[in-house]
Design a protein around this motif. Structure first.
Motif, short mmCIF file in Angstrom:
data_model
loop_
_atom_site.label_atom_id
_atom_site.label_comp_id
_atom_site.label_asym_id
_atom_site.label_seq_id
_atom_site.Cartn_x
_atom_site.Cartn_y
_atom_site.Cartn_z
N THR A 19 0.81 -1.22 0.00
CA THR A 19 0.00 0.00 0.00
C THR A 19 0.84 1.27 0.00
OG1 THR A 19 -0.18 0.15 2.42
CG2 THR A 19 -1.85 -1.18 1.27
N VAL A 20 2.15 1.14 0.02
CA VAL A 20 3.04 2.32 0.04
C VAL A 20 2.85 3.10 -1.27
CG1 VAL A 20 5.44 3.10 0.06
CG2 VAL A 20 4.73 1.22 1.56
N PRO A 21 2.49 4.39 -1.19
CA PRO A 21 2.29 5.18 -2.41
C PRO A 21 3.56 5.25 -3.26
CG PRO A 21 1.38 6.32 -0.51
CD PRO A 21 2.17 5.15 0.02
N GLY A 22 3.40 5.04 -4.55
CA GLY A 22 4.53 5.08 -5.46
C GLY A 22 5.29 3.77 -5.58
N LEU A 23 4.77 2.72 -4.93
CA LEU A 23 5.44 1.42 -4.97
C LEU A 23 5.54 0.92 -6.40
CD1 LEU A 23 6.56 -0.98 -3.23
CD2 LEU A 23 4.30 -1.99 -3.54
N VAL A 24 6.73 0.47 -6.76
CA VAL A 24 6.97 -0.11 -8.08
C VAL A 24 7.09 -1.63 -7.96
CG1 VAL A 24 8.61 -0.25 -10.01
CG2 VAL A 24 8.08 1.96 -8.96
N THR B 238 19.46 2.42 1.88
CA THR B 238 18.72 3.09 0.81
C THR B 238 19.66 3.30 -0.37
OG1 THR B 238 17.36 4.26 2.43
CG2 THR B 238 17.46 5.20 0.23
N TYR B 239 19.15 3.04 -1.58
CA TYR B 239 19.94 3.23 -2.79
C TYR B 239 19.02 3.41 -3.99
CZ TYR B 239 19.24 -1.88 -2.59
OH TYR B 239 18.71 -3.15 -2.45
N TRP C 110 7.55 8.76 1.97
CA TRP C 110 7.67 7.49 2.69
C TRP C 110 8.73 7.60 3.79
CZ3 TRP C 110 10.63 2.55 1.26
CH2 TRP C 110 10.16 1.47 2.00
N LYS C 111 9.79 8.31 3.50
CA LYS C 111 10.85 8.52 4.50
C LYS C 111 10.30 9.28 5.71
CE LYS C 111 15.47 10.51 4.97
NZ LYS C 111 16.55 11.24 4.29
N GLU C 112 9.45 10.29 5.47
CA GLU C 112 8.83 11.06 6.56
C GLU C 112 7.97 10.17 7.44
OE1 GLU C 112 6.78 14.42 4.92
OE2 GLU C 112 8.61 15.24 4.04
N LYS C 113 7.47 9.08 6.90
CA LYS C 113 6.66 8.12 7.68
C LYS C 113 7.53 6.99 8.23
CE LYS C 113 2.49 9.09 5.07
NZ LYS C 113 1.45 8.57 4.20
#
Length: 144
Positions: free
Chosen positions: A78-83, A138-139, A110-113
């Motif tokens: 459900t993460v917005p922008g998930l690819v 992260t990369y 997502w980082k803010e969450k």
């Protein structure tokens, strides 16, 4: 381009037209990519959760880690922008990795969450005997 146009007009290949549109679309996307250095561009950022599992007790820690992933997968999706979500397991070096790939434009939100549900996932992983070297990274991640 002139050659392809001539072939298309002469033989009327609909697949070639689609192929030509795909090529044009990809070149437009490449122009909008972020640049790290000359020639190093990206549109996606991934967050990796990784750890080592133990072969003890018939690989019980590996099975338990997979169960934790299965439990968290609906929330991850459900993460917005998930690819894409990928799981990597290496039987030689005993790695278990979960890679969550997002569009770069959604990554800061997502980082803010706090990369939710990362904290819950890692908390569950830390409670499993036999799992060690629990880390995150992260990369950028691009298909080339």
């Amino acid at each position: 381009f002139y050659f392809y146009k001539t072939v298309l007009e002469k033989f009327r290949f609909p697949k070639m037209i689609k192929f030509n549109r795909i090529v044009l679309t990809k070149s437009i996307i490449r122009r909008n990519m972020a640049t790290i250095a000359d020639g190093v561009t990206f549109n996606h950022i991934a967050r990796e959760w990784r750890f080592k599992w133990s072969p003890d007790n018939d690989k019980a820690s590996l099975s338990a880690a997979q169960n934790v992933l299965v439990q968290h997968l609906p929330e991850i999706k459900t993460v917005p922008g998930l690819v894409d979500v990928q799981r990597v397991v290496c039987g030689g070096c005993l790695d278990f990795k979960v890679i969550v790939k997002l569009n770069s434009s959604n990554f800061d939100a997502w980082k803010e969450k706090n990369f939710s549900p990362e904290e819950s996932f890692l908390s569950s992983i830390k409670s499993i005997p036999g799992l060690t070297a629990i880390e995150t990274q992260t990369y950028t991640l691009e298909t080339i």
